[in-house]
Design a protein around this motif. Sequence first.
Motif, PDB file in Angstrom:
ATOM      1  N   SER A 198     -10.637   7.801   0.736  1.00  0.00           N
ATOM      2  CA  SER A 198      -9.377   7.593   0.036  1.00  0.00           C
ATOM      3  C   SER A 198      -8.875   8.913  -0.546  1.00  0.00           C
ATOM      4  O   SER A 198      -9.655   9.720  -1.057  1.00  0.00           O
ATOM      5  CB  SER A 198      -9.572   6.575  -1.089  1.00  0.00           C
ATOM      6  N   ALA A 199      -7.572   9.115  -0.435  1.00  0.00           N
ATOM      7  CA  ALA A 199      -6.955  10.338  -0.954  1.00  0.00           C
ATOM      8  C   ALA A 199      -5.864   9.953  -1.945  1.00  0.00           C
ATOM      9  O   ALA A 199      -4.873   9.327  -1.581  1.00  0.00           O
ATOM     10  CB  ALA A 199      -6.360  11.158   0.186  1.00  0.00           C
ATOM     11  N   SER A 200      -6.052  10.314  -3.185  1.00  0.00           N
ATOM     12  CA  SER A 200      -5.098   9.977  -4.227  1.00  0.00           C
ATOM     13  C   SER A 200      -3.983  11.016  -4.265  1.00  0.00           C
ATOM     14  O   SER A 200      -4.231  12.201  -4.495  1.00  0.00           O
ATOM     15  CB  SER A 200      -5.798   9.919  -5.585  1.00  0.00           C
ATOM     16  N   SER A 201      -2.758  10.582  -4.005  1.00  0.00           N
ATOM     17  CA  SER A 201      -1.612  11.498  -4.004  1.00  0.00           C
ATOM     18  C   SER A 201      -0.356  10.744  -4.405  1.00  0.00           C
ATOM     19  O   SER A 201       0.101   9.855  -3.687  1.00  0.00           O
ATOM     20  CB  SER A 201      -1.422  12.119  -2.617  1.00  0.00           C
ATOM     21  N   VAL A 202       0.190  11.113  -5.542  1.00  0.00           N
ATOM     22  CA  VAL A 202       1.432  10.493  -6.005  1.00  0.00           C
ATOM     23  C   VAL A 202       2.549  10.763  -5.002  1.00  0.00           C
ATOM     24  O   VAL A 202       3.350   9.877  -4.677  1.00  0.00           O
ATOM     25  CB  VAL A 202       1.822  11.049  -7.391  1.00  0.00           C
ATOM     26  N   PHE A 203       2.587  11.995  -4.478  1.00  0.00           N
ATOM     27  CA  PHE A 203       3.644  12.368  -3.533  1.00  0.00           C
ATOM     28  C   PHE A 203       3.579  11.534  -2.256  1.00  0.00           C
ATOM     29  O   PHE A 203       4.594  11.020  -1.791  1.00  0.00           O
ATOM     30  CB  PHE A 203       3.531  13.852  -3.181  1.00  0.00           C
ATOM     31  N   LEU A 204       2.395  11.387  -1.680  1.00  0.00           N
ATOM     32  CA  LEU A 204       2.263  10.633  -0.438  1.00  0.00           C
ATOM     33  C   LEU A 204       2.575   9.157  -0.647  1.00  0.00           C
ATOM     34  O   LEU A 204       3.218   8.525   0.191  1.00  0.00           O
ATOM     35  CB  LEU A 204       0.859  10.811   0.139  1.00  0.00           C
ATOM     36  N   GLY A 221      -0.809  10.349  12.601  1.00  0.00           N
ATOM     37  CA  GLY A 221      -1.123  10.324  11.178  1.00  0.00           C
ATOM     38  C   GLY A 221      -2.340  11.152  10.850  1.00  0.00           C
ATOM     39  O   GLY A 221      -3.039  11.655  11.740  1.00  0.00           O
ATOM     40  N   ALA A 222      -2.595  11.283   9.562  1.00  0.00           N
ATOM     41  CA  ALA A 222      -3.703  12.116   9.104  1.00  0.00           C
ATOM     42  C   ALA A 222      -4.456  11.436   7.967  1.00  0.00           C
ATOM     43  O   ALA A 222      -3.882  10.666   7.191  1.00  0.00           O
ATOM     44  CB  ALA A 222      -3.183  13.473   8.646  1.00  0.00           C
ATOM     45  N   GLY A 223      -5.748  11.753   7.883  1.00  0.00           N
ATOM     46  CA  GLY A 223      -6.566  11.252   6.796  1.00  0.00           C
ATOM     47  C   GLY A 223      -7.554  12.317   6.361  1.00  0.00           C
ATOM     48  O   GLY A 223      -7.889  13.213   7.137  1.00  0.00           O
TER      49      GLY A 223
END
Length: 344
Positions: free
Chosen positions: A102-108, A263-265
């Motif tokens: 999991s990647a936390s990103s407000v922007f994404l 997509g990317a992860g």
Amino acid sequence: MKKIVSIILLAISVIACKSEKKEIENKSKEVNVYTHRHYKADQELFAQFEKETGITVNVVNAKADELMQKMSLEGAQSPADVLITVDAGRLVRAKNKGLLQSASSVFLNKTIPSHLKDADNHWFALTKRARVIVYNPEKVKAEELSSYEALTDKKWKNKILIRSSDNIYNQSLLASIIANNGEEKASEWTKGIVANMARSPKGNDRDQVKAVVAGEGDIAIVNTYYIGKLLNSKNPDEVIAGKGIKVFFPNQNNRGTHINVSGAGVAKYAPNKEHAIKFIEFLASKKSQEIFAKANYEYPVNKEVVSSELLKSWGEFKEDTLSLTKLGENNKKAVIIFDESSWK
């Protein structure tokens, strides 16, 4: 004398520590990208990211399955920070294999629509491609077309061209039909398409377009991206093929046209997680999305960015907003249904 020796040793120690610290800092100023994509636009964006951030982008390029196998074998020792691949089915597969985190990103979360990203933020779409119907305008009128499902009508017998069932784009299309209509209807659809095929499936999407123009069939199902590739090819015959067909967006009166994505992860054991998130955010930014849209014949996922003139020339369309996670979840069912329908 002892005092002088102590001072010298201390100086050497300080220099060594500074050197080691600098080496660690230099090493950490990188992001290791495992990517299935192989486009010039991507290389330009990677270079721009390096220029703007000072973070070196190390690229490993291979087919999606090879990259996932590599990550699995490397395990916790994998240097991969980011996995980029094409089609949501593969992205879901990577998550299920435990290759992403999991990647936390407000922007994404703000930029990428909910149906174009993983619910747990394991992956995010970067570009979109619509899977459309293309047709020979000398033999087919747009008014005769409506939906994917309508292609099973007997009037299309010996007129449909489409690639094999082991292709991930077709698997994801069928997975979307399963999600929207159920397995029974999906099975009926595959059998109906097989009955209407102009030939046994072969070749890629560009080959289907060429076959339509060559008169082997009247209509084909292809990704919009490949039409752009044909129209901008250095091969005159491919340009002729691209100009010889018209684009139709199916299912505009109900759920919308099926789309798939690249997509990317962030990799599960990413040694540079912070840089990895920054890298994916950069690719989803307005500036990067404009490059994707203009250079690679793909639809942007960033709502602030407009499509290229070529894509706009095909018209606006309603897209299926089914969560792309469903494509991965229904992939195995799709493969089974394809086999049962004798779709080669």
